[in-house]
Design a protein around this motif. Sequence first.
Motif, PDB file in Angstrom:
ATOM      1  N   TRP A 155       0.954  -1.207  -0.054  1.00 40.94           N
ATOM      2  CA  TRP A 155      -0.095  -0.172  -0.139  1.00 40.94           C
ATOM      3  C   TRP A 155       0.784   1.197   0.047  1.00 40.94           C
ATOM      4  O   TRP A 155       0.509   2.162  -0.639  1.00 40.94           O
ATOM      5  N   GLY A 156       1.917   1.333   0.805  1.00 45.81           N
ATOM      6  CA  GLY A 156       2.604   2.517   0.942  1.00 45.81           C
ATOM      7  C   GLY A 156       2.074   3.624   1.887  1.00 45.81           C
ATOM      8  O   GLY A 156       2.672   4.498   2.387  1.00 45.81           O
ATOM      9  N   PHE A 157       0.796   3.037   2.474  1.00 42.17           N
ATOM     10  CA  PHE A 157      -0.082   3.658   3.351  1.00 42.17           C
ATOM     11  C   PHE A 157      -0.645   2.795   4.486  1.00 42.17           C
ATOM     12  O   PHE A 157      -0.836   1.614   4.284  1.00 42.17           O
ATOM     13  N   PHE A 158      -0.736   3.484   5.581  1.00 44.34           N
ATOM     14  CA  PHE A 158      -1.539   2.681   6.892  1.00 44.34           C
ATOM     15  C   PHE A 158      -1.888   3.471   7.919  1.00 44.34           C
ATOM     16  O   PHE A 158      -1.095   4.536   7.897  1.00 44.34           O
ATOM     17  N   GLN A 159      -2.945   3.182   8.409  1.00 47.21           N
ATOM     18  CA  GLN A 159      -3.376   3.852   9.522  1.00 47.21           C
ATOM     19  C   GLN A 159      -2.748   3.256  10.994  1.00 47.21           C
ATOM     20  O   GLN A 159      -2.844   1.954  10.877  1.00 47.21           O
ATOM     21  N   VAL A 160      -2.514   3.989  11.886  1.00 43.89           N
ATOM     22  CA  VAL A 160      -1.944   3.516  13.283  1.00 43.89           C
ATOM     23  C   VAL A 160      -2.876   3.884  14.592  1.00 43.89           C
ATOM     24  O   VAL A 160      -3.315   5.153  14.417  1.00 43.89           O
ATOM     25  N   VAL A 161      -3.050   3.038  15.488  1.00 44.03           N
ATOM     26  CA  VAL A 161      -3.853   3.500  16.546  1.00 44.03           C
ATOM     27  C   VAL A 161      -2.917   2.881  17.639  1.00 44.03           C
ATOM     28  O   VAL A 161      -2.198   2.086  17.440  1.00 44.03           O
ATOM     29  N   ASN A 162      -3.174   3.352  19.006  1.00 43.72           N
ATOM     30  CA  ASN A 162      -2.489   3.012  20.030  1.00 43.72           C
ATOM     31  C   ASN A 162      -0.890   3.281  19.713  1.00 43.72           C
ATOM     32  O   ASN A 162       0.033   2.531  19.886  1.00 43.72           O
ATOM     33  N   HIS A 163      -0.781   4.573  19.233  1.00 42.56           N
ATOM     34  CA  HIS A 163       0.581   5.095  18.832  1.00 42.56           C
ATOM     35  C   HIS A 163       1.408   5.644  19.708  1.00 42.56           C
ATOM     36  O   HIS A 163       2.478   6.025  19.371  1.00 42.56           O
ATOM     37  N   GLY A 164       0.791   6.045  20.976  1.00 41.65           N
ATOM     38  CA  GLY A 164       1.536   6.622  21.952  1.00 41.65           C
ATOM     39  C   GLY A 164       1.228   8.107  22.109  1.00 41.65           C
ATOM     40  O   GLY A 164       1.727   8.617  23.121  1.00 41.65           O
ATOM     41  N   MET A 165       0.519   8.736  21.137  1.00 43.68           N
ATOM     42  CA  MET A 165       0.111  10.165  21.281  1.00 43.68           C
ATOM     43  C   MET A 165      -0.861  10.273  22.050  1.00 43.68           C
ATOM     44  O   MET A 165      -2.198   9.501  21.612  1.00 43.68           O
ATOM     45  N   SER A 166      -1.154  11.192  22.990  1.00 44.40           N
ATOM     46  CA  SER A 166      -2.324  11.562  23.577  1.00 44.40           C
ATOM     47  C   SER A 166      -3.414  12.179  22.661  1.00 44.40           C
ATOM     48  O   SER A 166      -3.141  13.031  21.834  1.00 44.40           O
ATOM     49  N   PRO A 167      -4.630  11.560  22.670  1.00 44.12           N
ATOM     50  CA  PRO A 167      -5.869  12.220  21.803  1.00 44.12           C
ATOM     51  C   PRO A 167      -6.092  13.700  22.276  1.00 44.12           C
ATOM     52  O   PRO A 167      -6.271  14.433  21.340  1.00 44.12           O
ATOM     53  N   GLN A 168      -5.896  13.984  23.475  1.00 37.10           N
ATOM     54  CA  GLN A 168      -6.177  15.338  23.895  1.00 37.10           C
ATOM     55  C   GLN A 168      -5.016  16.143  23.082  1.00 37.10           C
ATOM     56  O   GLN A 168      -5.365  17.349  22.678  1.00 37.10           O
ATOM     57  N   LEU A 169      -3.841  15.904  23.116  1.00 36.07           N
ATOM     58  CA  LEU A 169      -2.527  16.668  22.481  1.00 36.07           C
ATOM     59  C   LEU A 169      -3.178  16.802  21.027  1.00 36.07           C
ATOM     60  O   LEU A 169      -2.704  17.805  20.371  1.00 36.07           O
ATOM     61  N   MET A 170      -3.641  15.699  20.291  1.00 41.54           N
ATOM     62  CA  MET A 170      -3.856  15.636  18.910  1.00 41.54           C
ATOM     63  C   MET A 170      -5.014  16.702  18.761  1.00 41.54           C
ATOM     64  O   MET A 170      -4.865  17.755  18.084  1.00 41.54           O
ATOM     65  N   ASP A 171      -5.941  16.629  19.502  1.00 35.79           N
ATOM     66  CA  ASP A 171      -7.164  17.726  19.541  1.00 35.79           C
ATOM     67  C   ASP A 171      -6.884  19.094  19.696  1.00 35.79           C
ATOM     68  O   ASP A 171      -7.280  19.887  18.974  1.00 35.79           O
ATOM     69  N   ARG A 172      -5.966  19.331  20.525  1.00 41.28           N
ATOM     70  CA  ARG A 172      -5.704  20.718  20.751  1.00 41.28           C
ATOM     71  C   ARG A 172      -4.680  21.195  19.718  1.00 41.28           C
ATOM     72  O   ARG A 172      -4.664  22.441  19.630  1.00 41.28           O
ATOM     73  N   ALA A 173      -3.912  20.342  19.159  1.00 39.21           N
ATOM     74  CA  ALA A 173      -3.061  20.825  18.140  1.00 39.21           C
ATOM     75  C   ALA A 173      -3.943  21.274  16.826  1.00 39.21           C
ATOM     76  O   ALA A 173      -3.636  22.299  16.275  1.00 39.21           O
ATOM     77  N   LYS A 174      -4.891  20.415  16.622  1.00 40.17           N
ATOM     78  CA  LYS A 174      -5.900  20.727  15.424  1.00 40.17           C
ATOM     79  C   LYS A 174      -6.695  22.047  15.669  1.00 40.17           C
ATOM     80  O   LYS A 174      -6.881  23.043  15.142  1.00 40.17           O
ATOM     81  N   GLU A 175      -7.086  22.242  17.025  1.00 42.52           N
ATOM     82  CA  GLU A 175      -7.806  23.372  17.403  1.00 42.52           C
ATOM     83  C   GLU A 175      -6.843  24.535  17.367  1.00 42.52           C
ATOM     84  O   GLU A 175      -7.371  25.462  17.184  1.00 42.52           O
ATOM     85  N   THR A 176      -5.719  24.396  17.623  1.00 42.81           N
ATOM     86  CA  THR A 176      -4.989  25.759  17.671  1.00 42.81           C
ATOM     87  C   THR A 176      -4.537  26.058  16.203  1.00 42.81           C
ATOM     88  O   THR A 176      -4.756  27.317  16.114  1.00 42.81           O
TER      89      THR A 176
END
Length: 591
Positions: A85-106
């Motif tokens: 594929w050259g592409f894949f999604q990852v979950v349980n990757h170690g990054m906080s969901p809260q940090l991800m949401d705050r980054a997008k909100e910023t």
Amino acid sequence: MNMFQDWPEPIVRVQSLSQSNLKAIPNRYVKPLSQRPNLPSQNHHNKHNPVTAAIPIIDLGGLYTNDITLHAKTLDEISKACKEWGFFQVVNHGMSPQLMDRAKETWRDFFHLPMELKNMHANSPKTYEGYGSRLGVEKGAILDWSDYYYLHYCPLSLKDYTKWPSLSLHRREILEDYCKEMVKLCENLMSILSRNLGLQEDILQNAFGGKEESGGCLRVNYYPKCPQPELTLGLSPHSDPGGLTILLPDEQVAGLQVRGCDDAWITVEPAPHALIVNIGDQIQMLTNSIYKSIEHRVIVSPAKERLSLAFFYNPKGNIPIEPLKELVTEDSPALYSSTTYDQYRQFMRFSEDGNNSTSQKRQRTSRDTKGKKKRTATLHDLDAIECPLCFDPLTIPIFQCDNGHIACFTCLHKLKQKCATCSLKTRSRNRAMERVLELLRVPCPNVELGCSEIISFSETSTHLEICAFTQRACPFSSCDFVCFNKDLYEHSIAKHCESSICGKPVFIYPMSGKRVILKEQTTEGEGEIVIVECFDTPQGRIFYASCIGPGEEELSYTFKLFSSCSDPLWFESDLERVLEVSDEPPDEHFM
């Protein structure tokens, strides 16, 4: 300085166009018929009609468990995704969901600022850092329906806070934390990709220049609502020129599309708080096309804006990138010539407006050939696959103009992407010719002189450098003798050196003005030939070693100097490969 003046035309923010409630998009954003997304009215899968499908979703939590079976299964899923594929999604990757949401909100808050505040951070085509609305500098090019913000995070030498948006201390800490976590994840994935190749876990990271020198940059993509999404694209088809990309997508609006095995565009539906990983061109080159860098594009929505954060992890700019020697064999010859990331990126930037260099042909994957019998053919004239400008064998990548005239990467770089035949822009990859070169095997040009090697056509020049039957001039400046590479050692000890020593570590008694020749003992045939010289200078006695044998790899050596009045001294250095041996003392690289 007015950054807007650096662009070839006045900059128009796509967000401003969207907010003006126009009914039809300007012609500058209307793609040619062959590139339009042709959005489906029905969920119907064919070559021109994209479908919604799930690229592999991989739970990285399986790597951090005591369950050996689950651990191996996770590694296998990643390996298969990279190869097919050259592409894949990852979950349980170690990054906080809260940090991800705050980054997008910023970043969403930044793009909702008044235009005059955003334009304080306007970028230029010199570095692209800052707030931008186009890539590439071709005048009159057809543009994408998107704005963006681009910034460097690492290495520290490239990190410039003056190019970052004006944010509160709290918001800036969010961006710092987000990028820091991205680097950690990239380093982890690089280790996994290396192990899946059966190699040491740091081999890809070292090929990038090591952790301290690898580059990390963030591009935040903003896709405003579009009144005619069927006529344009948020990002034109392309493969990422860098190493590894990790995308934080907009979970509310699907937009990323990946080119599938049958040329269908597959719309990716993001999993909740998942990250999308894709292989870039540099890793495809390093792995000799084992891992695939696949074309992708972005469609836009008539009803909703879309925001995504793409983190690019790249090699150090001046390090040569070429297939890892551990992955190159007689059956799998090197498919790519050596180039630095800076050279590759500069070339691609000339092609980033309009018809992107990878938009014409898709990457070929292992899925294309399943169930097909192999066929062979005979090519009667090898001149047909030489560069028409320099007459060297063509190497991947190969580019062509709209009239189909081709040339090698090196020549196009010198000509600034202008076709030497018809003067049109040369910016499209010729994937069909590249595939021919991948498969073409030819006898060495020295076959009549005695070489029996069968080599990849694209590696002809490289092979000739080290071929035992290539003729070369004697490297000693006072000699005009011409011999084969394989005879160089015997000629040197017979005519130019008072002694010769073969084998492992050797002891040399220093005598000024004398030369000692060393030949590496190997189990694979001819080894390197090294000249050790000693000179008396006003500063003292110096020793100098140089390699006169043919070869490609960088070599190193260690001197241990014994003195009757002090402890031994160690000196390590790289060997300089020279074409001519001088009688004068060297200016550098000596002990």
